[in-house]
Design a protein around this motif. Structure first.
Motif, PDB file in Angstrom:
ATOM      1  N   ARG A 156       0.839  -1.210   0.000  1.00  0.00           N
ATOM      2  CA  ARG A 156       0.000   0.000   0.000  1.00  0.00           C
ATOM      3  C   ARG A 156       0.871   1.257   0.000  1.00  0.00           C
ATOM      4  NH1 ARG A 156      -4.659   1.223   4.567  1.00  0.00           N
ATOM      5  NH2 ARG A 156      -5.623   3.008   3.515  1.00  0.00           N
ATOM      6  N   GLU A 157       1.939   1.237   0.762  1.00  0.00           N
ATOM      7  CA  GLU A 157       2.868   2.361   0.812  1.00  0.00           C
ATOM      8  C   GLU A 157       3.917   2.198  -0.293  1.00  0.00           C
ATOM      9  OE1 GLU A 157       3.070   5.000   2.880  1.00  0.00           O
ATOM     10  OE2 GLU A 157       1.343   4.539   4.147  1.00  0.00           O
ATOM     11  N   VAL A 158       4.131   3.266  -1.020  1.00  0.00           N
ATOM     12  CA  VAL A 158       5.108   3.262  -2.111  1.00  0.00           C
ATOM     13  C   VAL A 158       6.253   4.166  -1.705  1.00  0.00           C
ATOM     14  CG1 VAL A 158       5.522   3.731  -4.551  1.00  0.00           C
ATOM     15  CG2 VAL A 158       3.293   2.872  -3.794  1.00  0.00           C
ATOM     16  N   THR A 159       7.490   3.630  -1.742  1.00  0.00           N
ATOM     17  CA  THR A 159       8.660   4.420  -1.360  1.00  0.00           C
ATOM     18  C   THR A 159       9.058   5.368  -2.495  1.00  0.00           C
ATOM     19  OG1 THR A 159      10.230   2.782  -2.190  1.00  0.00           O
ATOM     20  CG2 THR A 159       9.455   2.520   0.076  1.00  0.00           C
ATOM     21  N   ASP A 160       9.847   6.373  -2.125  1.00  0.00           N
ATOM     22  CA  ASP A 160      10.290   7.358  -3.122  1.00  0.00           C
ATOM     23  C   ASP A 160      11.226   6.737  -4.154  1.00  0.00           C
ATOM     24  OD1 ASP A 160       8.828   9.190  -1.726  1.00  0.00           O
ATOM     25  OD2 ASP A 160      10.533  10.124  -0.706  1.00  0.00           O
ATOM     26  N   LEU A 161      11.892   5.627  -3.818  1.00  0.00           N
ATOM     27  CA  LEU A 161      12.872   5.023  -4.734  1.00  0.00           C
ATOM     28  C   LEU A 161      12.239   4.027  -5.698  1.00  0.00           C
ATOM     29  CD1 LEU A 161      15.824   4.414  -2.215  1.00  0.00           C
ATOM     30  CD2 LEU A 161      15.473   6.328  -3.793  1.00  0.00           C
ATOM     31  N   TYR A 162      10.960   3.744  -5.564  1.00  0.00           N
ATOM     32  CA  TYR A 162      10.339   2.724  -6.431  1.00  0.00           C
ATOM     33  C   TYR A 162      10.286   3.235  -7.860  1.00  0.00           C
ATOM     34  CZ  TYR A 162       6.785  -0.248  -8.535  1.00  0.00           C
ATOM     35  OH  TYR A 162       6.099  -1.097  -9.367  1.00  0.00           O
ATOM     36  N   ASP A 163      10.640   2.360  -8.800  1.00  0.00           N
ATOM     37  CA  ASP A 163      10.638   2.693 -10.223  1.00  0.00           C
ATOM     38  C   ASP A 163       9.884   1.587 -10.955  1.00  0.00           C
ATOM     39  OD1 ASP A 163      11.060   3.708 -12.708  1.00  0.00           O
ATOM     40  OD2 ASP A 163      13.222   3.286 -12.782  1.00  0.00           O
ATOM     41  N   GLY A 164       8.611   1.836 -11.292  1.00  0.00           N
ATOM     42  CA  GLY A 164       7.826   0.824 -11.990  1.00  0.00           C
ATOM     43  C   GLY A 164       6.356   1.206 -12.032  1.00  0.00           C
ATOM     44  N   GLU A 165       5.562   0.273 -12.585  1.00  0.00           N
ATOM     45  CA  GLU A 165       4.129   0.512 -12.726  1.00  0.00           C
ATOM     46  C   GLU A 165       3.414   0.386 -11.390  1.00  0.00           C
ATOM     47  OE1 GLU A 165       3.738  -1.221 -17.312  1.00  0.00           O
ATOM     48  OE2 GLU A 165       2.971  -2.389 -15.617  1.00  0.00           O
ATOM     49  N   LEU A 166       2.339   1.183 -11.266  1.00  0.00           N
ATOM     50  CA  LEU A 166       1.469   1.085 -10.093  1.00  0.00           C
ATOM     51  C   LEU A 166       0.184   0.344 -10.453  1.00  0.00           C
ATOM     52  CD1 LEU A 166       1.826   4.702  -8.613  1.00  0.00           C
ATOM     53  CD2 LEU A 166       2.929   2.599  -7.810  1.00  0.00           C
ATOM     54  N   TYR A 167      -0.457   0.754 -11.557  1.00  0.00           N
ATOM     55  CA  TYR A 167      -1.705   0.136 -12.024  1.00  0.00           C
ATOM     56  C   TYR A 167      -1.610  -0.061 -13.532  1.00  0.00           C
ATOM     57  CZ  TYR A 167      -3.784   1.708  -7.574  1.00  0.00           C
ATOM     58  OH  TYR A 167      -4.054   1.921  -6.242  1.00  0.00           O
ATOM     59  N   ARG A 168      -2.380  -1.047 -14.028  1.00  0.00           N
ATOM     60  CA  ARG A 168      -2.481  -1.282 -15.474  1.00  0.00           C
ATOM     61  C   ARG A 168      -3.837  -1.875 -15.789  1.00  0.00           C
ATOM     62  NH1 ARG A 168       2.133  -4.538 -17.540  1.00  0.00           N
ATOM     63  NH2 ARG A 168       0.742  -5.152 -19.245  1.00  0.00           N
ATOM     64  N   CYS A 169      -4.224  -1.828 -17.094  1.00  0.00           N
ATOM     65  CA  CYS A 169      -5.546  -2.296 -17.528  1.00  0.00           C
ATOM     66  C   CYS A 169      -5.383  -3.340 -18.631  1.00  0.00           C
ATOM     67  CB  CYS A 169      -6.388  -1.133 -18.048  1.00  0.00           C
ATOM     68  SG  CYS A 169      -6.822   0.090 -16.784  1.00  0.00           S
ATOM     69  N   ILE A 170      -6.469  -4.081 -18.858  1.00  0.00           N
ATOM     70  CA  ILE A 170      -6.478  -5.046 -19.957  1.00  0.00           C
ATOM     71  C   ILE A 170      -6.485  -4.292 -21.278  1.00  0.00           C
ATOM     72  CG2 ILE A 170      -7.656  -6.790 -18.562  1.00  0.00           C
ATOM     73  CD1 ILE A 170     -10.261  -6.032 -19.974  1.00  0.00           C
ATOM     74  N   ALA A 171      -6.133  -4.970 -22.361  1.00  0.00           N
ATOM     75  CA  ALA A 171      -6.086  -4.345 -23.677  1.00  0.00           C
ATOM     76  C   ALA A 171      -7.467  -3.822 -24.066  1.00  0.00           C
ATOM     77  CB  ALA A 171      -5.590  -5.351 -24.704  1.00  0.00           C
ATOM     78  N   GLY A 172      -7.505  -2.639 -24.658  1.00  0.00           N
ATOM     79  CA  GLY A 172      -8.759  -2.032 -25.104  1.00  0.00           C
ATOM     80  C   GLY A 172      -9.394  -1.125 -24.079  1.00  0.00           C
ATOM     81  N   ALA A 173      -8.876  -1.074 -22.853  1.00  0.00           N
ATOM     82  CA  ALA A 173      -9.419  -0.197 -21.812  1.00  0.00           C
ATOM     83  C   ALA A 173      -8.402   0.905 -21.511  1.00  0.00           C
ATOM     84  CB  ALA A 173      -9.743  -0.985 -20.557  1.00  0.00           C
ATOM     85  N   SER A 174      -8.910   2.031 -21.035  1.00  0.00           N
ATOM     86  CA  SER A 174      -8.045   3.168 -20.674  1.00  0.00           C
ATOM     87  C   SER A 174      -8.074   3.356 -19.166  1.00  0.00           C
ATOM     88  CB  SER A 174      -8.499   4.450 -21.379  1.00  0.00           C
ATOM     89  OG  SER A 174      -9.833   4.757 -21.042  1.00  0.00           O
ATOM     90  N   LEU A 175      -6.919   3.719 -18.611  1.00  0.00           N
ATOM     91  CA  LEU A 175      -6.781   3.863 -17.167  1.00  0.00           C
ATOM     92  C   LEU A 175      -7.107   5.295 -16.744  1.00  0.00           C
ATOM     93  CD1 LEU A 175      -4.107   2.283 -14.947  1.00  0.00           C
ATOM     94  CD2 LEU A 175      -4.570   4.712 -14.679  1.00  0.00           C
ATOM     95  N   GLN A 176      -7.797   5.420 -15.613  1.00  0.00           N
ATOM     96  CA  GLN A 176      -8.139   6.724 -15.049  1.00  0.00           C
ATOM     97  C   GLN A 176      -7.869   6.674 -13.546  1.00  0.00           C
ATOM     98  OE1 GLN A 176     -11.720   8.880 -16.432  1.00  0.00           O
ATOM     99  NE2 GLN A 176     -12.313   8.947 -14.273  1.00  0.00           N
ATOM    100  N   ALA A 177      -6.971   7.555 -13.077  1.00  0.00           N
ATOM    101  CA  ALA A 177      -6.569   7.565 -11.670  1.00  0.00           C
ATOM    102  C   ALA A 177      -7.090   8.828 -10.998  1.00  0.00           C
ATOM    103  CB  ALA A 177      -5.055   7.495 -11.547  1.00  0.00           C
ATOM    104  N   THR A 178      -7.491   8.665  -9.730  1.00  0.00           N
ATOM    105  CA  THR A 178      -7.917   9.798  -8.900  1.00  0.00           C
ATOM    106  C   THR A 178      -6.885   9.976  -7.798  1.00  0.00           C
ATOM    107  OG1 THR A 178     -10.242   9.330  -9.352  1.00  0.00           O
ATOM    108  CG2 THR A 178      -9.741  10.761  -7.482  1.00  0.00           C
TER     109      THR A 178
END
Length: 271
Positions: A156-178
């Motif tokens: 749940r907690e993400v460190t400042d040094l993390y380098d990578g994806e947080l969320y992703r979607c299946i093909a054909g869908a678009s991601l929307q973050a709040t």
């Protein structure tokens, strides 16, 4: 002898009588007939009520424009008069080609500083700041129906040094973050939305930068497997944001040197 004297006296008396009667008749004689009297002299001519020409209507002032008309500060007009009557005198030239001569100024102020000084000027500026945020993401399909986005990791907690994806979607869908500021409790009522294009994931870079990037290739059903494994959760991290705001700066404007002519008196004019 006595009779002769009497006749002479009578004759003298008669002469006096007739002489007096003649004088009385001459004194009381009627005046000569009017047909013979000389005609009376013509009455004196009166000046016309108006001077021919064009009329200039000024409230409270009657001005009759002749070939040359002078209007001075005492609101009087005369044809053919000079323009030196009073302060603020104006001369109108009538006739075929009219004209106007402004009053000559009696005062001159030179070296006036116009427009100089310090003024505030608005401009767009940017600033970088860090804030503690909480993030949740969904996937929008072609029917505009939202589905939970797949977490790539369970933390749940993400460190400042993390380098990578947080969320992703299946093909054909678009991601929307709040994204909303985190102050000890989760509340998305005042959050901001970040929309990614189809085929993009929400990515975290070292230093707290969050943006949309092309998601890494994965096997089929990878997103469904991640969703079954980690579920739909939120991420809490320290995020670095660049804000645009309106700032103000002070600028020294250049002074313009000029002069002013002033004509005083009642009804005077300043140029």
């Amino acid at each position: 002898m006595k009779a002769r004297i009497t006749l002479l006296g009578l004759a003298a008396g008669l002469g006096l009588f007739f002489a007096g009667g003649a004088a009385l008749a001459q004194c009381c004689a009627p005046p000569p007939p009017t047909c013979c009297a000389p005609p009376p002299p013509p009455p004196p001519s009166t000046p016309p009520c108006c001077t021919p020409g064009h009329n200039v209507n000024i409230p409270g002032v009657n001005v009759f424009v002749a070939p040359t008309v002078v209007v001075n500060a005492s609101a009087r007009a005369s044809a053919g008069a000079s323009a030196g009557g009073g302060a603020g005198a104006m001369v109108f030239f009538g006739g075929g080609g009219g004209g106007y001569a402004p009053p000559s100024a009696t005062g001159l102020i030179s070296g006036l500083n116009v427009g100089g000084g310090v003024k505030r000027v608005a401009y767009q500026a940017t600033r970088t700041r860090t804030k503690r945020v909480v993030i949740q993401a969904v996937c929008i399909d072609d029917r505009q129906i939202p589905h939970p986005a797949s977490q790539v990791r369970a933390d749940r907690e993400v460190t400042d040094l993390y380098d990578g994806e947080l969320y992703r979607c299946i093909a054909g869908a678009s991601l929307q973050a709040t994204i909303s500021e985190y102050e000890g409790r989760i509340d998305f009522s005042k959050g901001e939305t970040m929309a990614c294009a189809k085929g993009q994931a929400l990515y975290h870079s070292p230093g707290g930068k969050v943006d949309c990037r092309r998601q890494k290739p994965a096997r089929d059903c990878n997103e469904r497997s991640l969703l079954r494994r980690f579920g739909a959760g939120v991420k809490i991290l320290t995020m670095t944001v660049v804000e645009t705001y309106t700032a103000y700066r002070e600028e020294q404007s250049e002074a313009v040197l000029t002069s002013m002519s002033i004509d005083g008196g009642v009804g005077g004019v300043a140029y």
